[in-house]
Design a protein around this motif. Structure first.
Motif, PDB file in Angstrom:
ATOM      1  N   ILE A 112      18.090  39.936 -37.955  1.00  0.00           N
ATOM      2  CA  ILE A 112      16.907  40.450 -38.103  1.00  0.00           C
ATOM      3  C   ILE A 112      16.494  40.421 -36.730  1.00  0.00           C
ATOM      4  O   ILE A 112      15.559  41.428 -36.441  1.00  0.00           O
ATOM      5  CB  ILE A 112      15.838  39.406 -39.025  1.00  0.00           C
ATOM      6  CG1 ILE A 112      14.387  39.791 -38.861  1.00  0.00           C
ATOM      7  CG2 ILE A 112      15.969  37.560 -38.321  1.00  0.00           C
ATOM      8  CD1 ILE A 112      13.442  39.001 -39.649  1.00  0.00           C
ATOM      9  N   SER A 113      16.909  39.659 -35.803  1.00  0.00           N
ATOM     10  CA  SER A 113      16.215  39.749 -34.420  1.00  0.00           C
ATOM     11  C   SER A 113      16.717  40.952 -33.812  1.00  0.00           C
ATOM     12  O   SER A 113      15.966  41.745 -33.293  1.00  0.00           O
ATOM     13  CB  SER A 113      16.820  38.475 -33.564  1.00  0.00           C
ATOM     14  OG  SER A 113      16.287  37.433 -33.986  1.00  0.00           O
ATOM     15  N   PHE A 123       8.673  39.196 -30.404  1.00  0.00           N
ATOM     16  CA  PHE A 123       8.165  38.084 -31.309  1.00  0.00           C
ATOM     17  C   PHE A 123       8.632  36.986 -30.614  1.00  0.00           C
ATOM     18  O   PHE A 123       9.462  36.764 -29.803  1.00  0.00           O
ATOM     19  CB  PHE A 123       8.714  38.332 -32.661  1.00  0.00           C
ATOM     20  CG  PHE A 123      10.151  38.485 -32.699  1.00  0.00           C
ATOM     21  CD1 PHE A 123      10.912  37.381 -32.668  1.00  0.00           C
ATOM     22  CD2 PHE A 123      10.721  39.778 -32.266  1.00  0.00           C
ATOM     23  CE1 PHE A 123      12.421  37.441 -32.822  1.00  0.00           C
ATOM     24  CE2 PHE A 123      12.319  39.710 -32.362  1.00  0.00           C
ATOM     25  CZ  PHE A 123      12.921  38.799 -32.445  1.00  0.00           C
ATOM     26  N   ARG A 124       7.675  35.700 -30.860  1.00  0.00           N
ATOM     27  CA  ARG A 124       8.188  34.342 -30.508  1.00  0.00           C
ATOM     28  C   ARG A 124       9.288  33.876 -31.373  1.00  0.00           C
ATOM     29  O   ARG A 124      10.237  33.217 -31.170  1.00  0.00           O
ATOM     30  CB  ARG A 124       7.063  33.669 -30.330  1.00  0.00           C
ATOM     31  CG  ARG A 124       6.129  34.053 -29.086  1.00  0.00           C
ATOM     32  CD  ARG A 124       5.082  33.171 -28.929  1.00  0.00           C
ATOM     33  NE  ARG A 124       4.034  33.382 -28.077  1.00  0.00           N
ATOM     34  CZ  ARG A 124       2.825  34.188 -28.278  1.00  0.00           C
ATOM     35  NH1 ARG A 124       2.696  34.353 -29.575  1.00  0.00           N
ATOM     36  NH2 ARG A 124       2.186  34.631 -27.509  1.00  0.00           N
ATOM     37  N   TYR A 125       8.765  34.119 -32.978  1.00  0.00           N
ATOM     38  CA  TYR A 125       9.456  33.619 -33.993  1.00  0.00           C
ATOM     39  C   TYR A 125       9.621  34.381 -35.265  1.00  0.00           C
ATOM     40  O   TYR A 125       8.529  35.118 -35.374  1.00  0.00           O
ATOM     41  CB  TYR A 125       8.658  32.290 -34.327  1.00  0.00           C
ATOM     42  CG  TYR A 125       9.127  31.405 -35.033  1.00  0.00           C
ATOM     43  CD1 TYR A 125      10.309  30.504 -34.723  1.00  0.00           C
ATOM     44  CD2 TYR A 125       8.735  31.278 -36.581  1.00  0.00           C
ATOM     45  CE1 TYR A 125      11.110  29.673 -35.569  1.00  0.00           C
ATOM     46  CE2 TYR A 125       9.515  30.288 -37.358  1.00  0.00           C
ATOM     47  CZ  TYR A 125      10.356  29.487 -36.949  1.00  0.00           C
ATOM     48  OH  TYR A 125      11.123  28.682 -37.938  1.00  0.00           O
ATOM     49  N   ASP A 181       9.608  40.374 -44.111  1.00  0.00           N
ATOM     50  CA  ASP A 181       9.892  40.212 -42.602  1.00  0.00           C
ATOM     51  C   ASP A 181       8.487  39.543 -41.966  1.00  0.00           C
ATOM     52  O   ASP A 181       7.618  40.176 -42.210  1.00  0.00           O
ATOM     53  CB  ASP A 181      10.268  41.353 -41.730  1.00  0.00           C
ATOM     54  CG  ASP A 181      11.706  41.651 -41.848  1.00  0.00           C
ATOM     55  OD1 ASP A 181      12.590  40.798 -42.556  1.00  0.00           O
ATOM     56  OD2 ASP A 181      12.106  43.077 -41.564  1.00  0.00           O
ATOM     57  N   PHE A 182       8.733  38.427 -41.272  1.00  0.00           N
ATOM     58  CA  PHE A 182       7.410  38.045 -40.779  1.00  0.00           C
ATOM     59  C   PHE A 182       7.863  37.420 -39.308  1.00  0.00           C
ATOM     60  O   PHE A 182       8.881  37.475 -38.734  1.00  0.00           O
ATOM     61  CB  PHE A 182       7.653  36.307 -41.431  1.00  0.00           C
ATOM     62  CG  PHE A 182       7.404  36.380 -42.888  1.00  0.00           C
ATOM     63  CD1 PHE A 182       6.139  36.256 -43.564  1.00  0.00           C
ATOM     64  CD2 PHE A 182       8.707  36.357 -43.533  1.00  0.00           C
ATOM     65  CE1 PHE A 182       6.111  36.436 -45.013  1.00  0.00           C
ATOM     66  CE2 PHE A 182       8.511  36.331 -45.234  1.00  0.00           C
ATOM     67  CZ  PHE A 182       7.534  36.314 -45.891  1.00  0.00           C
ATOM     68  N   ILE A 183       6.653  37.506 -38.699  1.00  0.00           N
ATOM     69  CA  ILE A 183       6.818  37.378 -37.130  1.00  0.00           C
ATOM     70  C   ILE A 183       5.672  36.573 -36.545  1.00  0.00           C
ATOM     71  O   ILE A 183       4.338  36.362 -37.212  1.00  0.00           O
ATOM     72  CB  ILE A 183       6.997  38.423 -36.289  1.00  0.00           C
ATOM     73  CG1 ILE A 183       5.887  39.378 -36.338  1.00  0.00           C
ATOM     74  CG2 ILE A 183       8.182  39.132 -36.487  1.00  0.00           C
ATOM     75  CD1 ILE A 183       5.740  40.649 -35.448  1.00  0.00           C
ATOM     76  N   ASP A 184       5.754  35.988 -35.622  1.00  0.00           N
ATOM     77  CA  ASP A 184       4.631  35.290 -34.666  1.00  0.00           C
ATOM     78  C   ASP A 184       4.704  36.140 -33.183  1.00  0.00           C
ATOM     79  O   ASP A 184       5.723  36.364 -32.741  1.00  0.00           O
ATOM     80  CB  ASP A 184       4.863  34.047 -34.167  1.00  0.00           C
ATOM     81  CG  ASP A 184       3.899  33.397 -33.365  1.00  0.00           C
ATOM     82  OD1 ASP A 184       2.854  34.104 -33.137  1.00  0.00           O
ATOM     83  OD2 ASP A 184       4.147  32.411 -32.662  1.00  0.00           O
ATOM     84  N   PRO A 185       3.913  37.248 -33.170  1.00  0.00           N
ATOM     85  CA  PRO A 185       3.910  38.209 -32.346  1.00  0.00           C
ATOM     86  C   PRO A 185       3.734  37.659 -30.835  1.00  0.00           C
ATOM     87  O   PRO A 185       3.137  36.684 -30.592  1.00  0.00           O
ATOM     88  CB  PRO A 185       2.940  39.380 -32.571  1.00  0.00           C
ATOM     89  CG  PRO A 185       2.168  38.723 -33.459  1.00  0.00           C
ATOM     90  CD  PRO A 185       2.839  37.537 -34.158  1.00  0.00           C
ATOM     91  N   LYS A 186       4.501  38.392 -29.841  1.00  0.00           N
ATOM     92  CA  LYS A 186       4.278  37.922 -28.381  1.00  0.00           C
ATOM     93  C   LYS A 186       2.854  38.516 -27.703  1.00  0.00           C
ATOM     94  O   LYS A 186       2.655  39.543 -28.222  1.00  0.00           O
ATOM     95  CB  LYS A 186       5.334  38.486 -27.707  1.00  0.00           C
ATOM     96  CG  LYS A 186       6.756  37.439 -27.616  1.00  0.00           C
ATOM     97  CD  LYS A 186       7.727  37.990 -26.387  1.00  0.00           C
ATOM     98  CE  LYS A 186       8.604  37.120 -26.625  1.00  0.00           C
ATOM     99  NZ  LYS A 186       9.948  37.495 -25.730  1.00  0.00           N
TER     100      LYS A 186
END
Length: 186
Positions: A112-113, A123-125, A181-186
């Motif tokens: 996924i990364s 993304f951070r996470y 897909d889930f993210i914590d964006p930068k």
């Protein structure tokens, strides 16, 4: 003229045709009726024609709505739908369908990364949920039920770090590959 020797199955069939004729039934019509009944019985137990199953877009929308319903029930903020994430998730679902695997890591080792970075997403996470449904009239609800029953998938759905999500679905007949897909964006 000698005696004609026929195989046993021929004699059995000949006997059945003779019995049918004795009842005044035309053997050709009888066989046609049997064939038609056989075709009808093939569809018994079938969930219906393909048009009764939702489109990929319908499953994506329903799946995203269910994510936010789950989060609301837990008092968590809703996630923002990110079309870029949906595009990446959709491509992963299609890749799994087309290459015949079901995994977070593709056969060539892509994670996924890797997929997010290649898609230009910072993304951070990040997290990912996958589900495969077959012959289920409501794939989004079935997938959501499965996600909620597993701690790691549930963790992705309810993770407070995540702010954005995307859902991508690929379909083949009555089979759906669902990627969230889930993210914590930068």
């Amino acid at each position: 003229m000698g005696t004609q020797i026929r195989p046993a199955y021929w004699l059995q069939m000949e006997s059945k045709v003779t019995r049918i004729q004795n009842y005044g039934i035309n053997p050709a019509l009888f066989l046609l009726l049997i064939a038609l009944l056989g075709c009808l019985s093939c569809s018994v137990g079938n969930s219906g024609p393909l048009q009764d199953f939702p489109s990929e877009a319908q499953v994506e929308a329903a799946s995203f709505d269910l994510i936010n319903q789950d989060r609301q029930q837990q008092g968590l903020p809703e996630l923002v739908l990110d079309e870029r994430l949906s595009t990446i998730a959709r491509a992963h679902s299609a890749d799994m369908r087309d290459r015949g695997y079901f995994d977070h890591i593709s056969p060539d080792g892509t994670t996924i990364s890797d997929r997010l970075t290649r898609g230009g997403i910072s993304f951070r996470y990040a997290g990912e949920n996958l589900e495969l449904t077959k012959n289920v009239p409501d794939p989004a609800t079935m997938a959501n039920t499965q996600f909620l029953s597993d701690s790691s998938h549930r963790g992705n759905l309810l993770n407070t770090r995540f702010k954005r999500a995307g859902v991508g679905v690929a379909r083949s007949g009555n089979t759906y590959w669902i990627t969230q897909d889930f993210i914590d964006p930068k």
